[in-house]
Design a protein around this motif. Structure first.
Motif, mmCIF file in Angstrom:
data_model
loop_
_atom_site.group_PDB
_atom_site.id
_atom_site.type_symbol
_atom_site.label_atom_id
_atom_site.label_comp_id
_atom_site.label_asym_id
_atom_site.label_seq_id
_atom_site.Cartn_x
_atom_site.Cartn_y
_atom_site.Cartn_z
ATOM 1 N N ASP A 40 -4.834 31.568 22.796
ATOM 2 C CA ASP A 40 -5.746 30.669 23.504
ATOM 3 C C ASP A 40 -5.381 29.214 23.252
ATOM 4 O O ASP A 40 -5.399 28.383 24.175
ATOM 5 N N ASP A 41 -5.031 28.879 22.023
ATOM 6 C CA ASP A 41 -4.712 27.504 21.666
ATOM 7 C C ASP A 41 -3.463 27.010 22.388
ATOM 8 O O ASP A 41 -3.389 25.853 22.807
ATOM 9 N N ARG A 42 -2.499 27.905 22.544
ATOM 10 C CA ARG A 42 -1.250 27.529 23.199
ATOM 11 C C ARG A 42 -1.305 27.723 24.713
ATOM 12 O O ARG A 42 -0.364 27.357 25.420
ATOM 13 N N ALA A 43 -2.415 28.290 25.201
ATOM 14 C CA ALA A 43 -2.568 28.576 26.634
ATOM 15 C C ALA A 43 -1.366 29.352 27.143
ATOM 16 O O ALA A 43 -0.668 28.957 28.075
ATOM 17 N N VAL A 44 -1.103 30.478 26.488
ATOM 18 C CA VAL A 44 0.081 31.271 26.777
ATOM 19 C C VAL A 44 0.158 31.634 28.260
ATOM 20 O O VAL A 44 -0.758 32.221 28.812
ATOM 21 N N HIS A 45 1.255 31.268 28.883
ATOM 22 C CA HIS A 45 1.528 31.594 30.280
ATOM 23 C C HIS A 45 0.395 31.172 31.213
ATOM 24 O O HIS A 45 0.076 31.879 32.161
ATOM 25 N N LYS A 46 -0.216 30.031 30.905
ATOM 26 C CA LYS A 46 -1.246 29.523 31.807
ATOM 27 C C LYS A 46 -0.879 28.101 32.227
ATOM 28 O O LYS A 46 -1.722 27.225 32.319
ATOM 29 N N GLY A 47 0.397 27.876 32.413
ATOM 30 C CA GLY A 47 0.857 26.582 32.856
ATOM 31 C C GLY A 47 1.495 25.743 31.781
ATOM 32 O O GLY A 47 2.060 24.689 32.081
ATOM 33 N N THR A 48 1.420 26.161 30.524
ATOM 34 C CA THR A 48 1.992 25.359 29.442
ATOM 35 C C THR A 48 3.461 25.699 29.193
ATOM 36 O O THR A 48 4.151 24.958 28.504
ATOM 37 N N GLY A 49 3.928 26.823 29.695
ATOM 38 C CA GLY A 49 5.300 27.246 29.433
ATOM 39 C C GLY A 49 5.442 28.035 28.158
ATOM 40 O O GLY A 49 6.533 28.525 27.849
ATOM 41 N N ALA A 50 4.366 28.174 27.374
ATOM 42 C CA ALA A 50 4.425 28.971 26.155
ATOM 43 C C ALA A 50 4.614 30.434 26.513
ATOM 44 O O ALA A 50 4.144 30.908 27.548
ATOM 45 N N GLN A 51 5.326 31.154 25.640
ATOM 46 C CA GLN A 51 5.651 32.540 25.933
ATOM 47 C C GLN A 51 4.588 33.495 25.390
ATOM 48 O O GLN A 51 3.799 33.150 24.518
ATOM 49 N N GLY A 52 4.579 34.720 25.924
ATOM 50 C CA GLY A 52 3.561 35.701 25.596
ATOM 51 C C GLY A 52 3.704 36.280 24.199
ATOM 52 O O GLY A 52 4.753 36.174 23.555
ATOM 53 N N ILE A 53 2.630 36.944 23.732
ATOM 54 C CA ILE A 53 2.588 37.549 22.400
ATOM 55 C C ILE A 53 2.140 38.997 22.542
ATOM 56 O O ILE A 53 1.026 39.274 23.013
ATOM 57 N N TYR A 54 2.995 39.901 22.116
ATOM 58 C CA TYR A 54 2.645 41.315 22.074
ATOM 59 C C TYR A 54 2.214 41.649 20.647
ATOM 60 O O TYR A 54 2.911 41.350 19.683
ATOM 61 N N LEU A 55 1.057 42.267 20.511
ATOM 62 C CA LEU A 55 0.512 42.606 19.196
ATOM 63 C C LEU A 55 0.405 44.115 19.049
ATOM 64 O O LEU A 55 -0.122 44.794 19.925
ATOM 65 N N HIS A 56 0.905 44.618 17.919
ATOM 66 C CA HIS A 56 0.736 46.034 17.588
ATOM 67 C C HIS A 56 0.131 46.117 16.193
ATOM 68 O O HIS A 56 0.730 45.647 15.219
ATOM 69 N N VAL A 57 -1.057 46.704 16.104
ATOM 70 C CA VAL A 57 -1.735 46.884 14.822
ATOM 71 C C VAL A 57 -1.701 48.367 14.489
ATOM 72 O O VAL A 57 -2.313 49.183 15.183
ATOM 73 N N GLU A 58 -0.962 48.700 13.441
ATOM 74 C CA GLU A 58 -0.894 50.087 13.000
ATOM 75 C C GLU A 58 -1.993 50.342 11.993
ATOM 76 O O GLU A 58 -2.127 49.608 11.002
ATOM 77 N N LYS A 59 -2.788 51.356 12.252
ATOM 78 C CA LYS A 59 -3.904 51.646 11.368
ATOM 79 C C LYS A 59 -3.409 52.068 10.008
ATOM 80 O O LYS A 59 -2.475 52.852 9.877
ATOM 81 N N PHE A 60 -4.052 51.547 8.978
ATOM 82 C CA PHE A 60 -3.667 51.812 7.590
ATOM 83 C C PHE A 60 -4.545 52.918 7.047
ATOM 84 O O PHE A 60 -5.756 52.761 6.914
ATOM 85 N N GLY A 61 -3.947 54.060 6.751
ATOM 86 C CA GLY A 61 -4.728 55.177 6.215
ATOM 87 C C GLY A 61 -5.419 55.949 7.317
ATOM 88 O O GLY A 61 -5.270 55.682 8.501
ATOM 89 N N TRP A 62 -6.189 56.958 6.884
ATOM 90 C CA TRP A 62 -6.862 57.819 7.854
ATOM 91 C C TRP A 62 -8.264 57.358 8.093
ATOM 92 O O TRP A 62 -9.022 57.147 7.188
#
Length: 686
Positions: A664-686
């Protein structure tokens, strides 16, 4: 609940009221549309990965066309919304964490659809419509059964189309099951409400066989829902699995006996999905474990896979399978069974090695049950926990593998990759680091094929590992040093090609190591003796790597009081002087990754260090600030970046909130030219 005794095919629900069977079909139109949309996104992402690896420009991860720029903008907006997580709730000393908005929105959408179908054009205030509501909700409940069975399978059909692994879909499985319970409860309550007008509830439950079966199905489903809650699952994984299988069979039988003949097809479809999953799993397991299909394993027995067990500091067992009968990708896991050590149990373990190692390794923490027995067995045959007896010959045991499982977008398609691991989360993060660096090394050595152009489009790697004690470094110190050496070799071979790695190990407070004593991190040869502070100690590991310890530290306390290992490190680059020793005299090396050829010194030992040009592992005392770390990577990114985290829930939530804030701060791909961020959260434990 007496609907089972009626022919429902010609039942008139009233003028303008949809047919019961029509609503069941419409529910699957909605579900199928959602799966189709996710499939299209999955196909686009796969095509995008192939395109990036075939791109010969210096910025392969940056959109090159209007279509993909638009797609990246839409993706960034959806991600920013779906990654949002509410702050954890603290109640009576306990912390409750919430799921991200994206999965919650899917579950809420399903709930809204189900409730709309249950009550559409029915007047619940009219007592003569209560039985109609009972019929409707029963039919809607049955329509949900196949979806629950589909989401539960390991060989997951939905996962194949949408690009998600079964363990992530299992979260949806549990919540769809809770929606089914709500629908069944409404179904039962409206029948009770109708019977209650004549004081008829007890009579029906006593004399009507269909009511008995329906009530039994509801009771079993209620038990399944309650016993599947996270606190109950964590009490004992083995007991949970056993009781879940037994109650699930009982529920299926009760539903089949209760359902009208016209809609028994929904039960049969569900059973069909279950049979498919089991047949596919057993067929694959047969191929994986029989030596007949794997002549290269050189096994002289019927079974292809044999494992050795090695104890490590911190109650960790390293399980190693040489030349396993299966290939895998970084981030995947298998269900491992070893009947000779832990009979009749199967445990999911993340694979901590990469295929290039030609061996499958697991790091398993001894908790209780099967994992504790693995550690006890390993300790018995290695004697490193205080016994002075010589270690017996290492005994390999036959093991059976089910898998591999796990899906994640290939990280080597991203320009910059941030890997954050907490404790045992290293087993998930390290293979990704090693895999990308291995691809770099193959390109540098000229062993990569002509096509695709790139084995890895990644230009920058940022790796963070948070541990409580320096002793935990022995789990994978050799691999980390090898990674640094490989990157250095690539930089020498192709200095004009940007390949950067920034690695930091954060050591938090460990009360067992708070006294200032000289320490060394070692992985030793079997039966060798190391002199530490004048005491000769027997060791029983395999490789040698000794680090000198900086003895000029000023202590483990901050000037204002408190332990420096619990303090948040706002910016590694600003660390200049203070060295923290409360976690075992961890040396404060520069924050940015250093690939140093300075030989270690300052520790006297009877062992000779073969590689005098050992690479220092940058160590920082304190807790990392994910937002600062990720921001620095994103500011230099010239294409889409990936952030992967595996560790305790608090760390994962912190990383997720940091990604949302920065997007949000970088306004990713909303006209600022900043590149996207892919997030993967692997669950820790069961």
């Amino acid at each position: 609940m007496s609907m089972s005794g009626m022919d429902m095919s010609h039942m008139d629900m009233g003028a303008g009221v949809p047919d019961l069977f029509y609503l069941q079909k419409m529910y699957w139109v909605v579900v199928g549309s959602a799966i189709a949309a996710a499939t299209v996104v999955n196909v686009l992402n796969r095509f995008l990965a192939i395109q990036r690896l075939r791109d010969s420009t210096l910025t392969p991860s940056k959109p090159k066309s209007l279509f993909f720029s638009t797609y990246a903008t839409i993706t960034a907006i959806v991600r920013e919304i779906s990654y949002v997580t509410l702050p954890p709730l603290r109640l009576r000393g306990r912390i409750f964490h919430f799921a991200p908005l994206g999965p919650l929105a899917i579950i809420l959408a399903n709930l809204v659809v189900v409730l709309v179908f249950c009550f559409y054009k029915l007047d619940t205030t009219d007592q003569w419509k209560w039985e109609a509501v009972g019929y409707r909700t029963g039919f809607v409940a049955l329509a949900q059964l196949p979806l629950i069975f589909l989401l539960a399978g390991r060989q997951n059909i939905i996962g194949f189309f949408v690009g998600m692994s079964y363990e992530r879909l299992n979260w949806f499985h549990r919540w769809i099951a809770r929606t089914l319970w709500l629908t069944a409860t409404i179904h039962m309550c409206f029948w009770f409400r109708s019977w209650g007008r004549y004081n008829y509830i007890v009579y029906q439950l006593t004399h009507d066989p269909f009511a008995k079966r329906g009530f039994a199905a509801w009771c079993i489903l209620t038990f399944i829902v309650l016993s599947s809650a996270a606190p109950m699952r964590r009490l004992s994984y083995e007991i949970f699995v056993l009781q879940h299988l037994v109650t699930f069979v009982g529920f299926t039988v009760a539903v089949w006996l209760h359902a009208p003949a016209e809609v028994k097809v929904w039960v049969w479809i569900s059973i069909g999905f279950l049979v498919f999953d089991r047949v596919a799993r057993y067929a694959w397991a047969t191929y994986t474990n029989l030596s007949l299909f794997h002549p290269k394993t050189k096994s002289h027995t019927l079974w292809a896979n044999r494992a050795s067990f090695t104890p490590l500091p911190g109650n960790i067992t390293r399980i190693t399978i040489e030349n396993p009968g299966v290939r895998w990708k970084p981030g995947q896991h298998v269900f491992l069974t070893c009947h000779s050590v832990v009979p009749l149990q199967s445990h999911p373990f993340t694979i901590s090695s990469i295929p290039e190692d030609n061996k499958m390794e697991f790091l398993v923490r001894a908790e209780k049950g099967g994992t504790r027995r693995f550690f006890n067995y390993a300790s018995k045959f290695h004697n490193i926990l205080g016994s002075g007896d010589p270690a017996p010959t290492k005994q390999a045991r036959t093991v059976f593998l089910d898998g591999p499982y796990g899906r994640i977008r290939p990280l080597r398609q991203f320009d910059s990759v941030v890997l954050i691991a907490g404790g045992m989360g290293i087993t998930f993060a390290l293979p990704f680091l090693r895999d990308i660096v291995a691809k770099w090394r193959s390109e540098c050595d000229g062993t990569s094929p002509a096509n695709p152009v790139n084995l890895a489009a990644t230009r920058r790697l940022r790796f963070i590992w948070v541990i409580k004690s320096r002793a935990q470094l022995s789990w994978c110190e050799t691999q980390l040093q090898s990674v640094l050496a490989d990157v250095q070799a690539c930089q020498r071979a192709q200095p004009d090609r940007p390949r950067e790695i920034d690695l930091s190990i954060y050591v938090t407070c460990d009360e067992k190591l708070e006294q200032p004593t000289q320490s060394i991190t070692t992985t030793q040869h079997p039966g060798t003796a190391v002199v530490v502070d004048g005491d000769e100690k027997k060791t029983n590991s395999e490789d040698i790597s000794i680090h000198s310890i900086d003895k000029s530290s000023t202590g483990g306390c901050l000037p204002g009081g408190g332990c420096c290992c619990t303090a948040a490190v706002e910016d590694e680059d600003e660390i200049t002087q203070h060295n923290c020793t409360c976690s075992g005299h961890a040396p404060q090396l520069p924050a940015e990754t250093q690939i140093s050829e300075k030989p270690t010194e300052g520790v006297k030992s009877e062992l000779e260090v073969e590689d005098s040009a050992a690479h220092y592992l940058p160590i920082v005392s304190g807790r990392p600030q994910p937002r600062t770390i990720i921001r620095k990577v994103l500011e230099r990114a010239e294409g889409e970046s990936a952030v992967v985290v595996c560790g305790p829930t608090g760390l994962s939530d912190d990383v997720r909130r940091s990604v949302v804030y920065l997007s949000d701060d970088r306004a990713v791909h909303k006209g600022t030219g900043a590149q996207g961020i892919y997030l993967h959260v692997e669950k820790f434990g069961w």
